[in-house]
Motif scaffolding. Structure first.
Motif, PDB file in Angstrom:
ATOM      1  N   ASP A   1      -4.576   2.893  -3.136  1.00 50.05           N
ATOM      2  CA  ASP A   1      -4.429   1.526  -2.618  1.00 50.05           C
ATOM      3  C   ASP A   1      -5.232   1.293  -1.338  1.00 50.05           C
ATOM      4  OD1 ASP A   1      -2.636   0.890  -4.650  1.00 50.05           O
ATOM      5  OD2 ASP A   1      -0.892   1.528  -3.479  1.00 50.05           O
TER       6      ASP A   1
ATOM      7  N   ILE B   1       0.859  -1.190   0.000  1.00 47.09           N
ATOM      8  CA  ILE B   1       0.000   0.000   0.000  1.00 47.09           C
ATOM      9  C   ILE B   1       0.892   1.236   0.000  1.00 47.09           C
ATOM     10  CG2 ILE B   1      -1.735   1.314   1.285  1.00 47.09           C
ATOM     11  CD1 ILE B   1      -2.858  -1.300   2.295  1.00 47.09           C
ATOM     12  N   LYS B   2       1.092   1.792  -1.183  1.00 53.05           N
ATOM     13  CA  LYS B   2       2.031   2.900  -1.332  1.00 53.05           C
ATOM     14  C   LYS B   2       1.393   4.165  -1.886  1.00 53.05           C
ATOM     15  CE  LYS B   2       5.854  -0.348  -2.038  1.00 53.05           C
ATOM     16  NZ  LYS B   2       6.382  -0.240  -0.679  1.00 53.05           N
ATOM     17  N   THR B   3       0.111   4.118  -2.218  1.00 56.25           N
ATOM     18  CA  THR B   3      -0.612   5.296  -2.688  1.00 56.25           C
ATOM     19  C   THR B   3      -1.964   5.371  -1.986  1.00 56.25           C
ATOM     20  OG1 THR B   3      -1.792   4.198  -4.502  1.00 56.25           O
ATOM     21  CG2 THR B   3       0.447   4.999  -4.966  1.00 56.25           C
TER      22      THR B   3
ATOM     23  N   LYS C   1      -9.804  -0.345   2.841  1.00 55.30           N
ATOM     24  CA  LYS C   1      -8.894  -0.592   3.969  1.00 55.30           C
ATOM     25  C   LYS C   1      -9.333   0.196   5.206  1.00 55.30           C
ATOM     26  CE  LYS C   1      -6.347  -3.135   1.293  1.00 55.30           C
ATOM     27  NZ  LYS C   1      -6.344  -4.610   1.449  1.00 55.30           N
TER      28      LYS C   1
END
Length: 338
Positions: free
Chosen positions: A139, A134-136, A143
Motif C-alpha cells: 500500500d 495503508i495496512k500493508t 507514498k
C-alpha cells in the motif's frame, strides 16, 4: 670503608630511584588514553557498563567516553587520529573509505539485529496512514517514507522491509530525516511510513502515532562495529586487546539477563537520557558472544549499495585489510582467564 659503603648505598639508592622512575614511565606509556565516541542509544550500553562498573579499570585501560553526532563523524575522527576509538554502522561511505585506504582498524562487532521480534529497528507506519487504509507494505507505493540517509543502514533496512511487499526504494518517495523527527512527521501527516530505532519506536507506539508494520526484515543483520585509529592500534595492541576484553565482559552481562538489573538500567538511563520505564520496554540489539563479525551479513549490505550505484569501486572490498580479528581472539582468551 664506611664512607665508601655509604657512597655505594647512596649511589645504589639513586640508581634504584632512577630505575623506579623509568619503570613508572614505562607503565604510563603502556596505558595510553583512549577516547571512545558513542551515541546516546541503548546499542552502546556495553561501553557504558564497562566504564561505570569498572571493567575498563579492571583490564587496565584508561578510557574516556565522548558523545558524537553521527557515523560519518566517527570514521573521519578516527582516520584523522583526533580520537582513538568509536563505534559506527556499516554503509556505503565506510565501504568506499576502506577501498580508498582509510586509516582505521575494525576490531569487533558492536551490535547486530536479533532473530526475534519485537525488532529494535522496525519499519513503521503512521497511525494516521493506517487509519486511512495503508495496512500493508504494498500500500506504500508512491507514498512518503522516512529514511535517515541515502547510504547507511537505515536505507538498507527500509529496502529490506519494502521487499516484503514487492517494492523497492524507487517505488516510494524517500524523505531523509533522523528517527527522532519521525514522531512529528507522523503526527502532522508528513510521512506515511518510516524507519525507526529504539527507544523512538516504542515512544511512537505509546503515543499512538505509529505502529510496527515489518519486523522480520533484518534478522541477524550486522548493524555496527568497533573501530580504532590504525596507527594507534599498531602502537598499542595490548591496550586495544584490554579494551575489547572489558567490552566483551560487559556485553555478555547484558546479553545474559543484564537488562533486568536495576543498576544496569540506571547506568544506561543516565548515558542515554531515556527513562528507565522506557528502557525496560524496548527491544534490544545483541552481539555475538565472542564479538566476531558475520562477514556474510556485511557482504549482503555491500552488494545492496553496489546495486544502487553507491560504491566507487568494482568487486568486493578487502575487509581483511582493516579487520583485526587477531586482537579480538586475544581479548577472548584474556576474558577466559578471569
Amino acid at each position: 670503608m664506611v664512607a665508601v659503603n655509604r657512597r655505594g648505598f647512596i649511589v645504589s639508592a639513586l640508581a634504584a630511584g632512577l630505575l623506579a622512575g623509568a619503570a613508572s614511565g614505562a607503565l604510563a606509556e603502556d596505558k595510553p588514553k583512549i577516547e571512545f565516541l558513542y551515541s546516546p542509544f541503548a546499542d552502546y550500553a556495553p561501553f557504558f557498563l564497562a566504564e561505570d562498573l569498572g571493567y575498563f579499570d579492571e583490564y587496565g585501560v584508561d578510557v574516556t567516553l565522548s558523545p558524537k553526532s553521527g557515523t560519518a563523524e566517527t570514521i573521519q575522527m578516527l582516520a584523522s587520529g583526533n580520537v582513538q576509538a568509536g563505534a559506527a554502522t556499516w554503509g556505503a561511505g565506510l565501504f568506499n573509505s576502506i577501498n580508498a585506504g582509510a586509516t582505521v582498524a575494525i576490531v569487533a562487532t558492536s551490535a547486530k539485529m536479533p532473530d526475534t521480534v519485537p525488532s529494535p529497528s522496525p519499519f513503521m507506519v503512521s497511525q494516521k496512514a493506517w487509519d486511512e487504509g495503508i495496512k500493508t507494505v504494498a500500500d506504500l507505493k508512491g507514498k512518503r517514507v522516512g529514511i535517515p540517509g541515502p547510504g547507511g543502514f537505515g536505507m538498507y533496512s527500509v529496502a529490506k522491509a519494502l521487499e516484503k511487499g514487492g517494492l523497492t526504494v524507487d517505488d516510494v518517495e524517500a524523505i531523509y530525516l533522523p528517527p527522532p523527527a519521525t514522531a512529528a512527521a507522523f503526527a502532522n501527516g508528513g510521512l506515511e511510513a518510516g524507519w525507526s530505532i529504539e527507544p523512538f519506536a516504542l515512544q511512537l507506539e505509546r503515543e499512538g502515532l505509529g505502529r510496527r508494520l515489518v519486523e522480520d526484515h533484518t534478522f541477524g543483520t550486522e548493524l555496527g562495529f568497533i573501530a580504532f585509529n590504525k596507527e594507534f592500534v599498531e602502537g598499542h595492541e595490548d591496550a586495544v586487546v584490554n579494551f575489547l576484553a572489558a567490552y566483551l565482559k560487559a556485553a555478555r552481562q547484558l546479553d545474559n539477563g543484564g537488562w533486568k538489573d536495576e543498576k544496569v538500567l540506571d547506568i544506561v538511563a543516565r548515558y542515554t537520557g531515556t527513562e528507565k520505564s522506557l528502557l525496560q520496554g524496548i527491544a534490544y540489539t545483541i552481539r555475538s558472544e565472542d564479538g566476531s563479525i558475520d562477514l556474510n551479513s556485511v557482504r549482503e549490505q555491500e552488494a545492496f549499495f553496489r546495486k544502487r550505484g553507491d560504491l566507487e569501486y568494482k568487486g568486493d572490498v578487502d575487509i581483511s585489510s582493516v579487520y583485526r580479528s587477531d586482537l579480538l581472539k586475544r581479548a577472548n582468551e584474556l576474558v577466559g582467564k578471569k
